[in-house]
Design an enzyme around this catalytic site. Structure first.
Site, PDB file in Angstrom:
ATOM      1  N   LYS A 171     -14.142   3.816  -0.053  1.00 58.26           N
ATOM      2  CA  LYS A 171     -14.893   2.815   0.678  1.00 58.26           C
ATOM      3  C   LYS A 171     -15.073   3.140   2.141  1.00 58.26           C
ATOM      4  O   LYS A 171     -14.078   3.327   2.921  1.00 58.26           O
ATOM      5  CB  LYS A 171     -14.371   1.237   0.560  1.00 58.26           C
ATOM      6  N   ASP A 194       0.846  -1.170  -0.111  1.00 55.16           N
ATOM      7  CA  ASP A 194       0.226   0.050   0.066  1.00 55.16           C
ATOM      8  C   ASP A 194       0.868   1.297  -0.052  1.00 55.16           C
ATOM      9  O   ASP A 194       1.998   1.260   0.391  1.00 55.16           O
ATOM     10  CB  ASP A 194      -0.959  -0.026   1.354  1.00 55.16           C
ATOM     11  N   ARG A 252      -1.972  -2.032  -4.602  1.00 56.89           N
ATOM     12  CA  ARG A 252      -3.274  -2.388  -3.666  1.00 56.89           C
ATOM     13  C   ARG A 252      -3.753  -0.675  -3.358  1.00 56.89           C
ATOM     14  O   ARG A 252      -3.922  -0.021  -4.502  1.00 56.89           O
ATOM     15  CB  ARG A 252      -2.979  -3.084  -2.477  1.00 56.89           C
ATOM     16  N   ARG A 292     -13.776   1.828  -4.844  1.00 57.25           N
ATOM     17  CA  ARG A 292     -13.330   2.331  -3.664  1.00 57.25           C
ATOM     18  C   ARG A 292     -12.822   3.663  -3.479  1.00 57.25           C
ATOM     19  O   ARG A 292     -11.561   3.770  -2.834  1.00 57.25           O
ATOM     20  CB  ARG A 292     -12.446   1.009  -3.243  1.00 57.25           C
TER      21      ARG A 292
END
Length: 492
Positions: A255, A170, A193, A252
């Site tokens: 999200k 990430d 990601r 997302r």
């Protein structure tokens, strides 16, 4: 030769004078980062990692690219049948977390950059500041440690973190229990990601003026749009999303929450563009005020699940008046976008308290404004991150300098000037008295700006400093008796 030496000295002085632009607000209010600590400028990956990891107050200046790519490793995982990385266009899935289901095919060996496996730990009390659009972290993300607080990340670009591999890293994660977090004028691109993710214990933060660039050739949705944009699913999450630029992302974005977990979100004046998927995804337990945002060519401004959450509120009206002293702002959705669900239960807005954003604007002004001001290259270009009276965090620090930006790559080219923008806030009054850039007789203090295109302040310096021109945009007061000047005396 003379110009090159002057430019080097001016750049060094600029780095020493760099400070946070603006003041943290929203749910990140109160963040001061490294405060008045002496600035440090890491020159190696190892130095950067060391400066970030403890809880000591630090102002960390990033004046270069820190590249963690190049050392590869491999491991098992899987590939999607319907959106295959092997066939081109998709992403591999490392490990076994995503490998169940009939659509997944086992892969014995996936090669990826090893540097991204473990993010750089960030402790409390840090200002992590990109200088002049040149602060880039490539191939490795940042992880704000569990319960760490008081962190400012401003003007930094995060890129190339195993973009073709889900679970390959990430860009920015919050381990939980994090408070007073402000992420401002950063850029996120080419990440396997999540661009930003908060974990299960929840955090409190403001994300403002950032660019989330989803352009990619390895997409989990096989449409050249990055899917894993942003996820905040922890208990008691509290996030402010203000004036961010989301583009070419497919999911997302963001999200919000998970069923049965209470959390609060305020999303205002963000711009969503060219999205072949969904923007907001929300779950029961979420209280989200979505106002003054603009959607252009966005397939789904919100998911069907978010449409069923009554406290996902995106309608204008008087519900904000008693809290913010203004009406809730209408959102703007163009004809090429899907429907934005209004929500129906706005009573939670009272629980937001006075957590508003500075200078909220009507949605018709958002697209031009955000595109002209988001991201590292535009740091200091406007007052979008704080009211004019709050533009400098440390009144005792030398005046901040905004240099002409030199992009580090084609991905960081400055945006063209917008044809229409929101009305600019009045410029802050010239500082006076102790700690300002002007001396008692109107002369600029040591290290203060003393000239340059558009500069209207004092052009003389307090002795023994002399005004030295670096380029057409910037001149600075340099100490005439400093060791730099003595060592290079014949060039001055």
């Amino acid at each position: 030769m003379r110009f090159e030496i002057i430019a080097l000295l001016a750049a060094a002085a600029t780095s020493s004078a760099q400070s946070v632009v603006g003041t943290a607000y929203g749910y990140g209010a109160g963040a001061t980062g490294g405060g008045k600590a002496a600035a440090v400028t890491p020159t190696s990956n190892e130095e950067l990692e060391k400066y970030l990891s403890d809880d000591t107050e630090r102002v960390i200046l990033l004046t270069q690219q820190f590249d963690f790519t190049g050392k590869t490793t491999s491991g098992p995982g899987c590939d999607k049948t319907t959106c295959s990385a092997k066939s081109g266009g998709g992403q591999y899935y490392l490990g076994d977390l995503s490998c169940g289901g009939s659509d997944m095919t086992p892969v014995s060996s996936i090669t990826y950059d090893a540097g991204a496996e473990t993010a750089l730990k960030v402790g409390s009390n840090k200002s992590i500041l990109g200088v002049g659009g040149k602060g880039v972290i490539k191939g490795r993300g940042l992880s704000i440690a569990k319960d760490a607080s008081n962190v400012i990340i401003q003007g930094v670009e995060f890129t190339t973190i195993n973009p073709g591999v889900v679970w390959g890293g990430d860009a920015l994660d919050m381990q939980g229990g994090n408070t007073k977090i402000w992420v401002d004028h950063c850029k996120f691109s080419l990440v396997g990601r999540m661009f930003v993710v908060s974990h299960y214990d929840g955090s409190e933060a403001t994300l403002s003026n950032n660019e989330f660039d989803g352009v990619t050739t390895t997409s989990a949705t096989c449409n050249d749009n990055h899917y894993w944009t942003m996820m905040m699913i922890g208990k008691t999450e509290k996030f402010t999303l203000d004036k961010n630029y989301f583009h070419d992302v497919s999911g997302r974005a963001p999200k919000l929450g998970q069923d049965g977990v209470n959390s609060y979100f305020h999303a205002v004046n963000n711009y969503f563009e060219n999205m072949k998927g969904h923007a907001f995804d929300a779950y029961d337990g979420v209280s989200a005020l979505v106002e003054g945002n603009a959607f252009v060519a966005v397939d789904q401004p919100n998911t069907e699940h978010a449409a069923g959450v009554t406290t996902f509120v995106s309608k204008g009206g008087d519900a904000c008046s008693s809290v913010f002293g203004r009406a809730c702002l209408e959102n703007s959705v163009d004809s090429s976008s899907g429907e934005l669900s209004p929500g129906s239960s706005s009573g939670f807005i009272a629980k937001l308290g006075k957590i508003d954003v500075p200078e909220p604007m009507e949605a018709s002004k958002v697209a031009a404004y955000v595109k002209a001001n988001a991201g590292p290259a535009n740091l200091g270009a406007s007052s979008s991150s704080a009211p004019a009276a709050e533009k400098v965090v440390d009144a005792d620090a030398p005046a901040k300098v905004t240099e002409p930006t030199v992009p580090t790559s084609s991905a960081t080219k400055p945006k063209p000037a917008a044809t229409t923008t929101a009305a600019a806030a009045p410029a802050p009054a010239a500082p006076t008295g102790s700690g300002s850039s002007a001396g008692a007789a109107g002369a600029a203090k040591l290290y203060a700006q003393c000239g340059g295109q558009g500069f209207t302040g004092p052009t003389e310096c307090e002795a023994p400093a002399t005004c030295v021109k670096s380029n057409d945009w910037y001149s600075q007061c340099i100490n005439s008796s400093s060791k730099f000047r003595r060592a290079l005396g014949r060039y001055f």
